[in-house]
Scaffold this motif. Structure first.
Motif, PDB file in Angstrom:
ATOM      1  N   LEU A  26      -5.591  -6.043  11.258  1.00  0.00           N
ATOM      2  CA  LEU A  26      -6.510  -5.096  10.603  1.00  0.00           C
ATOM      3  C   LEU A  26      -6.216  -3.401  11.018  1.00  0.00           C
ATOM      4  O   LEU A  26      -5.901  -2.571  10.098  1.00  0.00           O
ATOM      5  CB  LEU A  26      -7.786  -5.353  10.668  1.00  0.00           C
ATOM      6  CG  LEU A  26      -8.470  -6.161   9.631  1.00  0.00           C
ATOM      7  CD1 LEU A  26      -9.930  -6.460   9.994  1.00  0.00           C
ATOM      8  CD2 LEU A  26      -8.371  -5.585   8.355  1.00  0.00           C
ATOM      9  N   PRO A  27      -6.336  -2.963  12.111  1.00  0.00           N
ATOM     10  CA  PRO A  27      -6.163  -1.768  12.790  1.00  0.00           C
ATOM     11  C   PRO A  27      -4.730  -1.078  12.375  1.00  0.00           C
ATOM     12  O   PRO A  27      -4.827   0.355  12.099  1.00  0.00           O
ATOM     13  CB  PRO A  27      -6.477  -1.625  13.966  1.00  0.00           C
ATOM     14  CG  PRO A  27      -7.163  -2.930  14.414  1.00  0.00           C
ATOM     15  CD  PRO A  27      -6.499  -3.940  13.470  1.00  0.00           C
ATOM     16  N   MET A  84       0.867  -1.229  -0.137  1.00  0.00           N
ATOM     17  CA  MET A  84       0.010  -0.131  -0.093  1.00  0.00           C
ATOM     18  C   MET A  84       0.884   1.357   0.033  1.00  0.00           C
ATOM     19  O   MET A  84       0.300   2.321  -0.717  1.00  0.00           O
ATOM     20  CB  MET A  84      -1.002  -0.117   1.239  1.00  0.00           C
ATOM     21  CG  MET A  84      -1.983  -1.292   1.017  1.00  0.00           C
ATOM     22  SD  MET A  84      -3.526  -0.940   2.220  1.00  0.00           S
ATOM     23  CE  MET A  84      -2.691  -1.108   3.541  1.00  0.00           C
ATOM     24  N   ALA A  85       1.958   1.263   0.735  1.00  0.00           N
ATOM     25  CA  ALA A  85       2.890   2.518   0.630  1.00  0.00           C
ATOM     26  C   ALA A  85       3.351   2.587  -0.692  1.00  0.00           C
ATOM     27  O   ALA A  85       3.304   3.883  -1.246  1.00  0.00           O
ATOM     28  CB  ALA A  85       4.053   2.168   1.677  1.00  0.00           C
ATOM     29  N   THR A 119       4.433   5.398   3.440  1.00  0.00           N
ATOM     30  CA  THR A 119       3.955   6.314   1.949  1.00  0.00           C
ATOM     31  C   THR A 119       4.454   7.691   2.069  1.00  0.00           C
ATOM     32  O   THR A 119       5.042   8.164   1.090  1.00  0.00           O
ATOM     33  CB  THR A 119       2.384   6.425   2.166  1.00  0.00           C
ATOM     34  OG1 THR A 119       1.892   5.196   2.732  1.00  0.00           O
ATOM     35  CG2 THR A 119       1.528   6.982   1.021  1.00  0.00           C
ATOM     36  N   ALA A 144      -3.074  -1.699   9.553  1.00  0.00           N
ATOM     37  CA  ALA A 144      -2.603  -2.458   8.096  1.00  0.00           C
ATOM     38  C   ALA A 144      -2.425  -1.034   7.322  1.00  0.00           C
ATOM     39  O   ALA A 144      -1.479  -1.195   6.576  1.00  0.00           O
ATOM     40  CB  ALA A 144      -3.727  -3.131   7.600  1.00  0.00           C
ATOM     41  N   SER A 145      -2.909   0.126   7.703  1.00  0.00           N
ATOM     42  CA  SER A 145      -2.877   1.146   6.526  1.00  0.00           C
ATOM     43  C   SER A 145      -1.679   1.792   7.069  1.00  0.00           C
ATOM     44  O   SER A 145      -0.949   1.598   8.042  1.00  0.00           O
ATOM     45  CB  SER A 145      -3.798   2.213   6.830  1.00  0.00           C
ATOM     46  OG  SER A 145      -4.059   2.308   8.288  1.00  0.00           O
ATOM     47  N   ILE A 146      -0.978   2.598   6.087  1.00  0.00           N
ATOM     48  CA  ILE A 146       0.194   3.131   6.386  1.00  0.00           C
ATOM     49  C   ILE A 146       0.658   4.548   5.726  1.00  0.00           C
ATOM     50  O   ILE A 146       0.270   4.895   4.676  1.00  0.00           O
ATOM     51  CB  ILE A 146       1.582   2.180   5.669  1.00  0.00           C
ATOM     52  CG1 ILE A 146       2.767   2.737   5.967  1.00  0.00           C
ATOM     53  CG2 ILE A 146       1.217   1.872   4.111  1.00  0.00           C
ATOM     54  CD1 ILE A 146       3.935   1.842   5.707  1.00  0.00           C
ATOM     55  N   ALA A 147       0.951   5.409   6.828  1.00  0.00           N
ATOM     56  CA  ALA A 147       1.042   6.747   6.487  1.00  0.00           C
ATOM     57  C   ALA A 147       2.431   7.207   6.393  1.00  0.00           C
ATOM     58  O   ALA A 147       3.056   7.725   5.520  1.00  0.00           O
ATOM     59  CB  ALA A 147       0.418   7.613   7.666  1.00  0.00           C
ATOM     60  N   PHE A 148       3.411   6.734   7.377  1.00  0.00           N
ATOM     61  CA  PHE A 148       4.800   7.343   7.527  1.00  0.00           C
ATOM     62  C   PHE A 148       5.587   6.646   6.202  1.00  0.00           C
ATOM     63  O   PHE A 148       6.124   7.431   5.643  1.00  0.00           O
ATOM     64  CB  PHE A 148       5.608   6.698   8.938  1.00  0.00           C
ATOM     65  CG  PHE A 148       6.760   7.242   8.979  1.00  0.00           C
ATOM     66  CD1 PHE A 148       7.053   8.429   9.005  1.00  0.00           C
ATOM     67  CD2 PHE A 148       8.012   6.640   8.574  1.00  0.00           C
ATOM     68  CE1 PHE A 148       8.476   9.147   9.233  1.00  0.00           C
ATOM     69  CE2 PHE A 148       9.294   7.106   8.716  1.00  0.00           C
ATOM     70  CZ  PHE A 148       9.435   8.249   8.958  1.00  0.00           C
TER      71      PHE A 148
END
Lengths: 291, 308
Positions: free
Chosen positions: A159-160, A90-91, A168, A162-166
């Motif tokens: 799940l919580p 995702m990143a 990305t 799993a998303s990635i900000a740093f």
């Protein structure tokens, strides 16, 4: 004072500094490693020695079998693989889209990401726990768990986060330094965005992707708070929780066994770190200096 | 070339191409964004709602009770202790890591033998599991068999009882946290130092500036963007002290190491739980983060306009 003596004194202070640094950072690591090889009676004696009288592996077998480390390993490997793979994929796709694909609300999406970057996941553990509970992913029953329970339990851990900000953000900074000519040439050749990403952007950005990947891997492998909250059964616990449970509440901790357990957790990360470290220092720094 | 290509395209073809671009964008960004909505933005809002509710975990229903949770939290005598601990901990680790990190970076920026190996050594604790680090340091601080005891014995110094002493427990946690996170600041500072153009130092030298003046007028301003980045991430990351605190002291002795993130855990998942009050703490933490971020953005803005 001549310039030469001045230089000499400077160098001497430099090496003194290095020595202090090696002692401060290295001694605890040294203590961890030799502790794992010491017999309990060598640790509990009134006159303990630095080095063990004889190196022995009892602590490792005790930690592995007595504390069921094999099952903790499986849980840690499963959740880390899921989490790190999702984050890396995702990143890369998100950062690629933010840099190379035209979209009217691109900046808005970027700002959403920056907001997420400002919210440490620990702050929202209570509502996220309720969400996971409502999804039916909490395994609260005792007894032997079945395959479906393991999958649910792993999803609850995965799940919580799993998303990635740093990652990305890091990759976006790096992708922006890639010359547009490269991607344009690929597009003129008729390649889709997916092909351009895989064949042009990913190979060029290996240091940044390795950095982001290592950060994801270590973050998932070392995660403590969230898996602690969403796992009830001992069969679903991960390694970081397992080592803390080796401590004895009455103060009669078998330090050798605890150190062996800690080594089980730490060694895989150290190996991966040594493999990619030359990228990491460069990649991390790129995010900060260019950011 | 792109210009002439687009001008030759008919309107419908252009629109179709745009559509495909947008669709690809959404496909690439969608999963990440969807997860953020589900597990970051939505819980932030839900957290606000929960803080005004008396929430029942068994029936999964909340009853609005106004500001009761806020009153409970802010009149609780523990809260002021915990707030003070959080402030002390965060300020201490950020200031110590920035200062020590800069010193070590300056050292590792010299031409010294073994400096690359030492740099890797200094960075390595940052990849270790917090819980592993915690148990090792419990053993180091142990008042009966610990390393510190052993090191100080020949000097006839009696070390404090560290984690068992309310006056020393927070200091112990700070030491461990600095040990674990120093390397991160060092790596970033070294990169920052290497990004300062050599010409600036040469020019300063030509102007007759001594080493101290060069440091004050070239190095420090050159490092300020990196320092800003570090300060923000260090504050945001300070929540990771949870692992250390939970394992090393459990917030004790007598709340001496209890900080907001640990209190949030206690209220949400400890023995005497209250979802509402835990949410108030979560909200307080978020607001603090927001204020810190805005303040730092302001500072950055001023610095940038000053530079212009």
């Amino acid at each position: 004072m001549s310039l030469k003596t001045q230089r000499f004194i400077g160098k001497a202070f430099g090496y003194l500094g290095l020595l202090l640094l090696i002692v401060f950072i290295g001694l605890p690591v040294f203590w961890l490693v030799i502790g794992a090889f010491k017999a309990n009676k060598e640790i509990l004696t009134a006159n303990p020695q630095f080095l063990p009288a004889s190196f022995q592996f009892d602590n490792f077998t005790k930690a592995w079998t007595g504390a069921k480390f094999s099952s903790y390993y499986i849980n840690s490997i499963a959740t880390t693989l899921m989490g790190a793979t999702a984050e890396i994929v995702m990143a890369v796709t998100t950062a690629y889209a933010l840099v190379f694909i035209r979209f009217p609300f691109r900046n808005a999406v970027f700002i959403l990401l920056l907001i997420a970057l400002m919210v440490p996941e620990q702050v929202v553990i209570v509502p996220n726990f309720l969400t996971i509970a409502n999804m039916g992913l909490l395994i609260t029953k005792g007894g032997t768990l079945e395959t479906a329970d393991f999958i649910k339990g792993w999803l609850a851990i995965f799940l919580p986060g799993a998303s990635i900000a740093f990652g990305t953000f890091l990759l976006r900074q790096y992708f922006r330094t890639i010359p547009m000519d490269l991607t344009d040439a690929s597009k003129v050749d008729g390649a889709s965005h997916f092909q351009t990403m895989l064949n042009v952007v990913v190979p060029v950005a290996t240091p940044a992707i390795a950095t982001s990947g290592l950060l994801s891997f270590t973050a998932k492998w070392n995660e403590y708070l969230w898996p602690l909250i969403v796992t009830y059964s001992d069969q679903l616990r991960t390694l970081p929780i397992a080592i803390s449970r080796l401590l004895d509440a009455e103060g009669n901790t078998e330090w050798g066994v605890v150190m062996a357990g800690a080594l089980f957790v730490v060694v895989p990360v150290i190996v991966v770190f040594l493999l990619v470290q030359r990228f990491v220092v460069e990649g991390l720094a790129a995010g900060a200096v260019k950011g | 070339m792109t210009q002439s290509l687009t001008s030759r395209m008919s309107f419908s073809r252009l629109a179709r191409r745009d559509w495909r671009e947008w669709l690809t964008f959404l496909l690439f960004v969608g999963p990440n964004l969807a997860l953020f909505f589900a597990f970051t933005y939505y819980p932030l809002l839900r957290n606000v709602l929960l803080s005004f509710q008396d929430y029942n975990t068994f029936t999964d229903t909340g009853e609005f009770i106004g500001l009761t949770n806020f009153k409970d939290v802010f009149t609780d005598s523990q809260t002021s202790v915990i707030m003070r601990n959080t402030l002390v901990f965060t300020v201490a680790v950020v200031v110590i890591i920035l200062t020590l990190g800069l010193l070590v970076a300056l050292l590792l920026n010299q031409k010294l033998r073994m400096r690359d190996a030492v740099r890797s050594l200094v960075f390595s604790p940052t990849v270790l599991a917090g819980s592993a680090v915690a148990v090792v340091w419990i053993y180091i601080f142990d008042p009966r068999n610990g390393l510190i005891l052993q090191l100080l014995k020949p000097l006839a110094i009696n070390p404090p009882r560290w984690l068992y002493d309310p006056a020393w427990a927070m200091i112990a946690i700070i030491i461990v946290y600095v040990w674990k996170n120093l390397g991160y600041a060092v790596v970033i500072f070294v990169a920052g130092l290497q990004a300062i153009p050599n010409d600036l130092y040469e020019a300063a030298r030509v102007d007759g500036a001594n080493a101290m003046q060069r440091f004050r007028n070239v190095t420090i301003p050159g490092l300020s963007p990196v320092t800003f980045f570090l300060a923000v991430t260090l504050v945001l990351n300070s929540f990771q002290a949870f692992d250390l605190i939970r394992i090393m002291t459990g917030g004790g002795p007598v709340n001496a190491t209890n900080v907001l993130i640990y209190r949030l855990y206690e209220l949400g998942f400890g023995t005497n739980t209250s979802v509402g009050r835990a949410s108030v703490i979560g909200l307080v933490l978020f607001v603090i983060m927001l204020i810190v971020t805005i303040l730092q953005l302001r500072l950055l803005e001023r610095r940038v306009s000053y530079a212009n």
